[in-house]
Design an enzyme around this catalytic site. Structure first.
Site, PDB file in Angstrom:
ATOM      1  N   SER A  12       0.839  -1.197   0.000  1.00 35.74           N
ATOM      2  CA  SER A  12       0.000   0.000   0.000  1.00 35.74           C
ATOM      3  C   SER A  12       0.873   1.246   0.000  1.00 35.74           C
ATOM      4  O   SER A  12       2.098   1.173   0.171  1.00 35.74           O
ATOM      5  CB  SER A  12      -0.930   0.020   1.224  1.00 35.74           C
ATOM      6  OG  SER A  12      -0.171   0.103   2.424  1.00 35.74           O
ATOM      7  N   TYR A 154       8.120   8.049  16.876  1.00 35.92           N
ATOM      8  CA  TYR A 154       8.124   8.175  15.420  1.00 35.92           C
ATOM      9  C   TYR A 154       9.186   9.183  14.979  1.00 35.92           C
ATOM     10  O   TYR A 154       9.997   8.906  14.093  1.00 35.92           O
ATOM     11  CB  TYR A 154       6.745   8.592  14.908  1.00 35.92           C
ATOM     12  CG  TYR A 154       6.694   8.694  13.404  1.00 35.92           C
ATOM     13  CD1 TYR A 154       6.498   7.555  12.631  1.00 35.92           C
ATOM     14  CD2 TYR A 154       6.859   9.912  12.768  1.00 35.92           C
ATOM     15  CE1 TYR A 154       6.475   7.640  11.251  1.00 35.92           C
ATOM     16  CE2 TYR A 154       6.831  10.003  11.386  1.00 35.92           C
ATOM     17  CZ  TYR A 154       6.637   8.862  10.628  1.00 35.92           C
ATOM     18  OH  TYR A 154       6.622   8.959   9.244  1.00 35.92           O
ATOM     19  N   LYS A 158      12.789   8.228  12.840  1.00 37.14           N
ATOM     20  CA  LYS A 158      13.181   8.768  11.543  1.00 37.14           C
ATOM     21  C   LYS A 158      14.534   9.493  11.621  1.00 37.14           C
ATOM     22  O   LYS A 158      15.297   9.502  10.657  1.00 37.14           O
ATOM     23  CB  LYS A 158      12.085   9.693  11.013  1.00 37.14           C
ATOM     24  CG  LYS A 158      10.763   8.970  10.756  1.00 37.14           C
ATOM     25  CD  LYS A 158      10.938   7.768   9.826  1.00 37.14           C
ATOM     26  CE  LYS A 158       9.627   7.094   9.473  1.00 37.14           C
ATOM     27  NZ  LYS A 158       9.769   5.969   8.530  1.00 37.14           N
TER      28      LYS A 158
END
Length: 262
Positions: A12, A154, A158
């Site tokens: 996806s 999160y 990153k």
């Protein structure tokens, strides 16, 4: 037959867009995902990237020669911090470790990071320690020392991905394998609602308002496709922001730029 490019998260979003772009130029592709990739003629190895044992088991099923690796899969800050770091940090590192001797010279590893890396608040030594974790036990220990919720995890994940990719590029120069990261801004993917929930609707609206809209998966995939290709042979060890000029809108006014309106 060309060696296949392995793509995580290819069922996806940006990963699927990358699958379609690569297949359009007749590249061979293999997907690692918890769901089957819907693209015709593309094989999927089902894998829970949050589970290191599942990652190792999945890599055993992959070919002896690989034509590149794109770590696209990621989970947003709505997930628990442990899951965020396991998928976004540990899984790419384990995959590279398992597959490195199979990745053909002259190819590339592309890691999808995020502009959220700039929001990380962890110091460099904590980032380096997280980049070095080798399993879930070590990840638990790191989180015990640096407790955080999913949204902060999160951002931190990153930051680790950007910094680790740069170090990886230097390490792999002798093997003639490039490593780059790509940092999208907000993108219209199935998990955009999760980012709105974890980052705040107002912040997401500001980002869209600054550049006119959110990005599209294909726009990010186009950059990843190029980074993986031989045409990008002199592109290495850098992070590429793909955010429609979002950073530019946050810059201080520059006299020369303002002067063009006179």
């Amino acid at each position: 037959m060309n060696a296949p490019i392995v793509i995580t998260g290819g069922a996806s979003g940006i990963g699927l867009a990358l699958v379609h772009r690569l297949r359009a130029r007749s590249a061979e592709v293999l997907v690692l995902d918890r769901n089957h990739c819907p693209a015709p003629g593309v094989a999927t190895v089902i894998c829970n990237l949050a589970d290191p044992a599942a990652v190792h088991a999945a890599t055993i099923k992959l070919p002896d020669i690989i034509g590149g690796l794109a770590n696209v899969a990621g989970v947003p800050g709505t997930a628990p911090a442990h899951t965020v770091l396991a998928v976004n940090v540990l899984a790419p590192r384990l995959l590279v470790g398992d597959l490195l001797d199979r990745i053909a010279p002259g190819t590339a590893i592309v890691n999808v990071a995020s502009v959220a890396a700039h929001r990380n608040t962890q110091p460099p030594e904590a980032i380096a320690a997280l980049a070095a974790v080798g399993g879930l036990g070590e990840l638990d220990a790191w989180l015990h020392e640096h407790p955080m919720e999913g949204p902060a995890a999160y951002d931190t994940s990153k930051r680790v991905l950007v910094d680790w990719t740069r170090a990886l590029a230097a390490h792999l120069i002798g093997r003639r394998i490039r490593a780059l990261s790509i940092s999208p801004g907000p993108v219209e993917t199935p998990i955009l609602a999760d980012f709105t929930a974890s980052m705040g609707a107002e912040a997401m609206q500001r980002s869209a308002g600054a550049v006119g809209r959110h990005g599209r998966p294909d726009e990010v995939a186009a950059v990843a496709e190029f980074a993986l290709s031989p045409e990008a042979s002199w592109l290495n060890g850098i992070d590429i922001p793909v955010e429609g000029g979002l950073f530019a809108t946050r810059s201080a006014p520059f006299p020369v730029a303002e002067g063009i309106h006179r």
